[in-house]
Design a protein around this motif. Sequence first.
Motif, PDB file in Angstrom:
ATOM      1  N   ILE A  31      33.045 -51.540 -92.376  1.00  7.63           N
ATOM      2  CA  ILE A  31      34.104 -50.826 -92.482  1.00  7.63           C
ATOM      3  C   ILE A  31      34.263 -49.259 -93.312  1.00  7.63           C
ATOM      4  N   PHE A  32      33.597 -49.608 -94.381  1.00  9.35           N
ATOM      5  CA  PHE A  32      33.502 -48.396 -95.343  1.00  9.35           C
ATOM      6  C   PHE A  32      32.515 -47.258 -94.441  1.00  9.35           C
ATOM      7  N   TRP A  33      31.457 -47.792 -93.874  1.00  9.86           N
ATOM      8  CA  TRP A  33      30.364 -46.886 -92.820  1.00  9.86           C
ATOM      9  C   TRP A  33      31.365 -46.173 -91.875  1.00  9.86           C
ATOM     10  N   ILE A  34      32.267 -46.863 -91.278  1.00  5.81           N
ATOM     11  CA  ILE A  34      32.854 -46.198 -90.218  1.00  5.81           C
ATOM     12  C   ILE A  34      34.059 -45.313 -90.827  1.00  5.81           C
ATOM     13  N   GLN A  35      34.468 -45.757 -92.078  1.00  5.87           N
ATOM     14  CA  GLN A  35      35.527 -44.738 -92.467  1.00  5.87           C
ATOM     15  C   GLN A  35      34.643 -43.543 -93.198  1.00  5.87           C
ATOM     16  N   ASN A  36      33.528 -43.737 -93.623  1.00  6.63           N
ATOM     17  CA  ASN A  36      32.774 -42.767 -93.840  1.00  6.63           C
ATOM     18  C   ASN A  36      32.249 -41.276 -92.979  1.00  6.63           C
ATOM     19  N   ILE A  37      32.349 -41.955 -91.759  1.00  6.01           N
ATOM     20  CA  ILE A  37      32.217 -41.029 -90.611  1.00  6.01           C
ATOM     21  C   ILE A  37      33.356 -39.911 -90.793  1.00  6.01           C
ATOM     22  N   GLY A  38      34.438 -40.362 -90.845  1.00 13.75           N
ATOM     23  CA  GLY A  38      35.716 -39.629 -90.866  1.00 13.75           C
ATOM     24  C   GLY A  38      35.556 -38.762 -92.293  1.00 13.75           C
ATOM     25  N   LEU A  39      35.264 -39.334 -93.485  1.00 12.10           N
ATOM     26  CA  LEU A  39      35.244 -38.741 -94.808  1.00 12.10           C
ATOM     27  C   LEU A  39      34.097 -37.704 -94.792  1.00 12.10           C
ATOM     28  N   TRP A  40      33.069 -37.690 -93.957  1.00  8.22           N
ATOM     29  CA  TRP A  40      32.120 -36.708 -93.772  1.00  8.22           C
ATOM     30  C   TRP A  40      32.682 -35.624 -92.835  1.00  8.22           C
ATOM     31  N   LEU A  41      33.258 -35.909 -91.737  1.00  3.90           N
ATOM     32  CA  LEU A  41      33.558 -34.987 -90.750  1.00  3.90           C
ATOM     33  C   LEU A  41      34.655 -34.279 -91.006  1.00  3.90           C
ATOM     34  N   PHE A  42      35.915 -34.646 -91.602  1.00  4.67           N
ATOM     35  CA  PHE A  42      37.008 -34.075 -91.739  1.00  4.67           C
ATOM     36  C   PHE A  42      37.096 -33.019 -92.698  1.00  4.67           C
ATOM     37  N   PRO A  43      36.374 -33.192 -93.982  1.00  2.00           N
ATOM     38  CA  PRO A  43      36.484 -31.952 -95.086  1.00  2.00           C
ATOM     39  C   PRO A  43      35.832 -30.996 -94.335  1.00  2.00           C
ATOM     40  N   LEU A  44      34.750 -31.043 -93.405  1.00  2.00           N
ATOM     41  CA  LEU A  44      33.992 -29.866 -92.942  1.00  2.00           C
ATOM     42  C   LEU A  44      34.558 -29.139 -91.730  1.00  2.00           C
ATOM     43  N   LEU A  45      35.417 -30.242 -91.042  1.00  2.00           N
ATOM     44  CA  LEU A  45      36.170 -29.730 -89.952  1.00  2.00           C
ATOM     45  C   LEU A  45      37.161 -28.686 -90.487  1.00  2.00           C
ATOM     46  N   ILE A  46      38.149 -29.295 -91.487  1.00  2.00           N
ATOM     47  CA  ILE A  46      39.002 -28.658 -92.128  1.00  2.00           C
ATOM     48  C   ILE A  46      38.489 -27.108 -92.646  1.00  2.00           C
ATOM     49  N   GLY A  47      37.409 -27.009 -93.298  1.00  2.00           N
ATOM     50  CA  GLY A  47      36.917 -25.965 -93.655  1.00  2.00           C
ATOM     51  C   GLY A  47      36.535 -24.954 -92.520  1.00  2.00           C
ATOM     52  N   LYS A  48      36.042 -25.318 -91.547  1.00  2.44           N
ATOM     53  CA  LYS A  48      35.585 -24.566 -90.393  1.00  2.44           C
ATOM     54  C   LYS A  48      36.893 -24.106 -89.646  1.00  2.44           C
ATOM     55  N   VAL A  49      37.774 -25.149 -89.256  1.00  8.83           N
ATOM     56  CA  VAL A  49      39.138 -24.556 -88.820  1.00  8.83           C
ATOM     57  C   VAL A  49      40.097 -23.436 -89.728  1.00  8.83           C
ATOM     58  N   LEU A  50      40.009 -23.742 -91.129  1.00  9.19           N
ATOM     59  CA  LEU A  50      40.483 -22.653 -91.849  1.00  9.19           C
ATOM     60  C   LEU A  50      39.573 -21.311 -91.874  1.00  9.19           C
ATOM     61  N   THR A  51      38.432 -21.243 -91.617  1.00 17.53           N
ATOM     62  CA  THR A  51      37.884 -20.089 -91.693  1.00 17.53           C
ATOM     63  C   THR A  51      38.073 -19.396 -90.111  1.00 17.53           C
ATOM     64  N   ALA A  52      38.071 -20.260 -89.170  1.00 18.91           N
ATOM     65  CA  ALA A  52      38.240 -19.905 -87.936  1.00 18.91           C
ATOM     66  C   ALA A  52      39.612 -19.075 -87.637  1.00 18.91           C
ATOM     67  N   THR A  53      40.702 -19.806 -88.273  1.00 16.94           N
ATOM     68  CA  THR A  53      42.160 -19.240 -88.114  1.00 16.94           C
ATOM     69  C   THR A  53      42.442 -18.240 -89.277  1.00 16.94           C
ATOM     70  N   ASN A  54      41.533 -17.921 -90.219  1.00 17.57           N
ATOM     71  CA  ASN A  54      41.961 -17.030 -91.159  1.00 17.57           C
ATOM     72  C   ASN A  54      40.784 -15.942 -91.272  1.00 17.57           C
TER      73      ASN A  54
END
Length: 535
Positions: free
Chosen positions: A462-485
């Motif tokens: 469960i933690f491994w599956i959870q960690n996929i999201g915890l790896w992906l979304f900080p990175l995605l938020i950063g990229k989306v912020l850069t792209a929209t600003n």
Amino acid sequence: MQTLRDSAALRWTALLLLALAMFCAYIFMDILSPIKDLMQSQRGWDSDAFGTMQGAETFLNVFVFFLIFAGIILDKMGVRFTALLSGAVMLTGACIKWYAISETFIGSGVEAWFTANLNHIPVFEQLGVSPFYEGMPASAKVAALGFMIFGCGAEMGGITVSRGVVKWFKGREMALAMGSEMALARLGVATCMIFSPFFAKLGGEVSVSRSVAFGVVLLCIALIMLIVYFFMDKKLDSQTGETEEKDDPFKISDLGQILTSSGFWLVSLLCVLYYSAIFPFQKYAVNMLQCNLTFTEVPADSFWASPSVTIVQYAIMLVVAATAFMFNFMKKPAIKYSMLAVSVIALVTYCYMGYMRQSAESIFAVFPLLAVGITPVLGNYVDHKGKAASMLVLGSLLLILCHLTFAFVLPAVKGNEIGGVIIAYMTILVLGSSFSLVPASLWPSVPKLVDAKVIGSAYALIFWIQNIGLWLFPLLIGKVLTATNERVTDPTQLNYTAPLVMLACLGVAALVIGLFLKVVDKKKGLGLEEPNIKE
């Protein structure tokens, strides 16, 4: 024969040791979150570099399957060994991250090497999942490397604590214990939000490395806590005759039992969706408030700008947490409601001080405070009444509401100093209470879905599956912020609408899974809606 776990005082002491270790880990996990703006001005980390470094925490857990190995280590070696190992690994990774952000690193040969190398990582780069990229500051690369190692220890510690609570509390107040452990651990988030900027700006000279050094010292204390727990756990095993390392050795074939459980997969999916909308958000929340609230500079010679106000505010926060938590355990109505009154008054005082300080980090620090008070209530309810799946649905609904409020309502009232802060406080408190629904209901449900001897591996998966999201979304938020600003250079003027809508969509998906889980539970009789303690 009476054992340590038959004594309420001793089993709660064991829980306290584990919870304090995770408290320190939670502080280090978000140690840079409240100073994102300083990392840009002091070390040249833009949103891409910051997000990539933050996402690196779970990189090895996800792509090298370290968490799966951690679950196997836990099942083969037991709680004691794995707890000590997790503490040592966390401390090692933290020291590397501290070095990367320290002044010593600047101009060193290590900086030169990392600037010239690790810009192109074959395979990972082609898949778009590389933890490094060309142009990433060397300090961010080394910090990411240390954070990866820390993340291995932190997630190993997480599954070990869950297994330890099951060991000491099975058949007793397990949901209350898990909820209480998470409530105390999450005070680490508030502690981090208040003290990370405090140490970074101490003495009027900005030094981001001081914040990380504070986290390293706390991880030394965490390791001491785990050593004390080691001896308590060893004594328990000598009393019960349990030898969890040898009686039921782990077999790879045992994973089949976990993977064929539909309830397990639904709980895992709900977990990754829900936590991905919370933990990555925490890493950007302070900066989001800086961008969406109107702050005025506090005079440098006033009480509200002095270092002492930080200590006073934190002391008041501890009063809020302690009285809210104790409220759940008082038998006499007069004392019980006196505790509640003190907690409410202290919370209002804390919020007033946060407003007077004009500080985004102290405003977000209220995040876990309501959770500390209501998590034991929820855990106790699940223990005696059940309804765990229903709580997960409610938590998802609150999550959606909060992220949409941050995305649309908060920017709409920008300019209204008092109104914006009040909306921010209320939304953060509700989000924190939503977060408390999950540990009180989700984690105690896992032992109902799998055999006892593979609980460690089940938590690890469960933690491994959870960690996929915890790896992906900080990175995605950063990229989306850069792209929209693209044309925004001031880190306190970013538009956060797109990332927040993305997180609200995760809440919608979690809500759908939660409703489906209720249907499956009713059809297959998984027992998720049933109480943990049978009357």
